[in-house]
Write a protein that holds these residues in place. Structure first.
Motif, short mmCIF file in Angstrom:
data_model
loop_
_atom_site.label_atom_id
_atom_site.label_comp_id
_atom_site.label_asym_id
_atom_site.label_seq_id
_atom_site.Cartn_x
_atom_site.Cartn_y
_atom_site.Cartn_z
N PRO A 67 -5.83 -5.13 -16.67
CA PRO A 67 -7.21 -5.63 -16.52
C PRO A 67 -7.44 -6.42 -15.23
N HIS A 68 -7.02 -5.86 -14.07
CA HIS A 68 -7.32 -6.55 -12.82
C HIS A 68 -8.80 -6.33 -12.47
N ALA A 69 -9.30 -7.14 -11.54
CA ALA A 69 -10.74 -7.17 -11.27
C ALA A 69 -11.28 -5.85 -10.75
N LEU A 107 4.36 -6.20 -22.17
CA LEU A 107 3.19 -5.70 -21.46
C LEU A 107 1.95 -6.49 -21.84
N PHE A 108 1.88 -6.92 -23.08
CA PHE A 108 0.75 -7.75 -23.52
C PHE A 108 0.77 -9.08 -22.77
N ARG A 109 1.94 -9.69 -22.61
CA ARG A 109 2.05 -10.94 -21.85
C ARG A 109 1.61 -10.74 -20.41
N LYS A 110 2.01 -9.62 -19.80
CA LYS A 110 1.61 -9.32 -18.42
C LYS A 110 0.10 -9.17 -18.32
N ALA A 111 -0.48 -8.41 -19.26
CA ALA A 111 -1.92 -8.19 -19.24
C ALA A 111 -2.67 -9.50 -19.43
N LEU A 112 -2.15 -10.36 -20.29
CA LEU A 112 -2.81 -11.64 -20.55
C LEU A 112 -2.75 -12.54 -19.32
N LEU A 113 -1.64 -12.50 -18.59
CA LEU A 113 -1.53 -13.26 -17.35
C LEU A 113 -2.61 -12.81 -16.36
N THR A 114 -2.76 -11.50 -16.21
CA THR A 114 -3.77 -10.95 -15.30
C THR A 114 -5.17 -11.35 -15.76
N ARG A 152 0.82 -1.21 0.00
CA ARG A 152 0.00 0.00 0.00
C ARG A 152 0.85 1.26 0.00
N LEU A 153 2.05 1.18 0.53
CA LEU A 153 2.91 2.36 0.64
C LEU A 153 3.89 2.50 -0.52
N CYS A 154 3.90 1.55 -1.44
CA CYS A 154 4.85 1.57 -2.56
C CYS A 154 4.05 1.37 -3.85
N PRO A 155 3.85 2.44 -4.65
CA PRO A 155 2.99 2.31 -5.83
C PRO A 155 3.42 1.26 -6.83
N THR A 156 4.74 1.05 -7.00
CA THR A 156 5.17 0.03 -7.96
C THR A 156 4.87 -1.37 -7.43
N LEU A 157 5.07 -1.58 -6.13
CA LEU A 157 4.73 -2.88 -5.55
C LEU A 157 3.22 -3.08 -5.51
N HIS A 158 2.48 -2.00 -5.29
CA HIS A 158 1.01 -2.05 -5.32
C HIS A 158 0.54 -2.57 -6.68
N LYS A 159 1.13 -2.01 -7.74
CA LYS A 159 0.75 -2.45 -9.09
C LYS A 159 1.15 -3.91 -9.31
N LEU A 160 2.32 -4.29 -8.84
CA LEU A 160 2.75 -5.68 -8.97
C LEU A 160 1.77 -6.61 -8.27
N GLY A 161 1.32 -6.22 -7.08
CA GLY A 161 0.35 -7.04 -6.35
C GLY A 161 -0.95 -7.21 -7.10
N GLN A 162 -1.40 -6.15 -7.76
CA GLN A 162 -2.63 -6.24 -8.55
C GLN A 162 -2.45 -7.20 -9.73
#
Length: 488
Positions: free
Chosen positions: A302-304, A408-415, A74-84
């Protein structure tokens, strides 16, 4: 050692043990992850470190590792995005996934008092605009504040939300992104020390860092929203929030869409399967198959939390800060890759991969393709999930360096795969893709006799007449390769 230093060392040791949340199948990477986390924290400013430690101390002593991880993210925006990104990855434990999914829709922690001056300064005097006294939600980089707008007394009232950057998030994001390239080099060195495969960490992290920098470019998101609204204009079951005219480069004022996360199980299984199919069709199948000469643009986050099921059964797609575009040639290469797999033709698959990235190791490429084609020979369908597992294997061994848009497409597809599976495990992603592609192909039959043999025009499922003739001609050879295990 002072009490303060001892406390910090204890917290660092506790945070390093968060690496044990990795699934058992990846246990050998736990030491590497622990070192990466400590490297990241060590390179933050003392003020940031103190805030992280304070948040950890505020948790109960028996707080689970999943809860501590959430407090850190929650305190680190890049890690926040990784978590999503990994929140719906089914290789992770159910408890960890549930914790990470909390990052998708957070209760606002930043006071509205902190962002209201910025809102008033940016928006100025807008007739009929009333901003709420309480924020609605908090994202990785922004706070969402509801409003009501009635342009004139005789016009209907419109409900909207303002998306405004969280106080200090640009500075935090830039500080973290500056660490990533050095972290990539550090990871390469530590891989050698731990006897692990040496991945292309520096290039991968640097590419993702540049793309994440767009998260704070709200003016770009507004342009993406307009483009998406135009693309989905003919789809009655898709909602793209429209942008209000008083938006500014640092504040996005847009339509408010009410609904629940698509993963909420509020309908019978059959309806949930249809919802999952709608998600895959809108975010993957239609952009891919309907791409024009400018290529195919995909929602890259495309996270929920960005996908809402509205009360009237439509799909609302939010947060268009991150998008990625595959060129027409790259889309054609994806289809050629699938056709090569269907015909068990290794050479055709390798050629298609060379059209998607820069081949660095021919021997490793040949081995990975041979293994992937053997999976098809054993009965696995060569769809998008098969393709991304192959591309991931190639990227992991640095056999092929893929450009930013493909990564980035591979990452989005994983999500997207994880979200769709959580919406409905009965939904077949490849089935949706095949049906949409077949529909585009059938619609192209009437004009195929009047085009050049090697043309792959828009709306033709990215295949030319020459591709079709070649596919038919390869059937005997493909059958022979299947029975004797020969290579193309």
């Amino acid at each position: 050692m002072t009490l303060h230093a001892a406390t910090e060392n204890g917290l660092l040791a506790m945070l390093s043990r968060l690496s044990e949340l990795l699934p058992p199948a990846y246990a050998r990477f736990r030491p590497l992850l622990a070192e990466a986390l400590l490297f990241f924290l060590d390179h933050l400013s003392p003020r940031r470190q103190q805030a992280i430690f304070a948040a950890q101390l505020a948790l109960p002593g028996n707080a689970s590792r999943s809860r501590r991880l959430l407090a850190l993210f929650r305190l680190c925006p890049t890690l926040h995005k990784l978590g999503q990104v990994v929140a719906h990855d089914r290789r992770l434990s159910g408890d960890l996934r549930r914790r990470l999914q909390e990052l998708e829709t957070l209760e606002p922690a930043d006071s509205l008092l902190a962002v209201r001056p910025q809102l008033e300064r940016e928006l100025g005097e807008v007739a009929g605009l009333r901003i709420a006294r309480k924020a609605l939600a908090e994202a990785s980089v922004a706070v969402v504040v509801p409003f009501v707008w009635q342009p004139a007394a005789n016009e209907p009232q419109q409900n909207g939300v303002c998306k405004v950057l969280r106080p200090g998030v640009e500075e935090r994001l830039q500080e973290e992104l500056a660490i990533w390239p050095a972290l990539g080099s550090h990871l390469e060195e530590r891989c050698v020390a731990h006897g692990l495969p040496v991945f292309d960490y520096p290039n991968t992290l640097e590419s993702v860092a540049r793309l994440l920098a767009n998260e704070v470019r709200l003016d770009r998101e507004q342009a993406h929203l307009r483009q998406a609204a135009e693309f989905h204009a003919g789809a009655p079951d898709i909602v793209i929030p429209h942008v209000f005219p008083f938006s500014t480069p640092t504040v996005t004022a847009m339509q408010r869409v009410d609904g629940c996360k698509v993963t909420v199980q509020d309908l019978p299984p059959r309806e949930m399967r249809r919802r999952a199919e709608r998600v895959v069709r809108a975010l993957l199948a239609q952009p891919f198959w309907r791409s024009g000469e400018a290529g195919a643009t995909f929602h890259a986050d495309p996270h929920a939390g960005n996908l809402l099921a509205t009360p009237n059964g439509r799909l609302a797609i939010l947060d268009w800060a991150l998008t990625t575009t595959l060129s027409k040639r790259q889309c054609e290469a994806v289809v050629q890759l699938a056709l090569g797999a269907l015909t068990l033709n290794d050479r055709r698959v390798r050629t298609a991969i060379a059209g998607l990235g820069d081949v660095r190791d021919d021997e490793q490429l040949e081995g990975a393709v041979r293994q992937a084609v053997d999976q098809v020979r054993s009965g696995r369908f060569p769809g998008f999930e098969w393709m991304t597992s192959l591309l991931d294997a190639l990227a992991a061994t640095s056999a092929v360096r893929f450009p930013e848009e493909v990564s980035l497409f591979r990452k989005a597809l994983l999500t997207l795969c994880g979200v769709a599976a959580d919406v409905s495990p009965d939904m077949a992603l490849d089935g949706v893709l095949v049906r949409e592609g077949a529909s585009q192909f059938i619609a192209s039959l009437w004009w195929r006799p009047w085009i050049w043999a090697d043309q792959r025009p828009r709306g033709g499922a990215h295949v030319s007449n020459a591709d079709l003739f070649g596919l038919g001609a390869e059937v005997p050879a493909s059958t022979l390769r299947f029975w004797i295990g020969g290579r193309g």
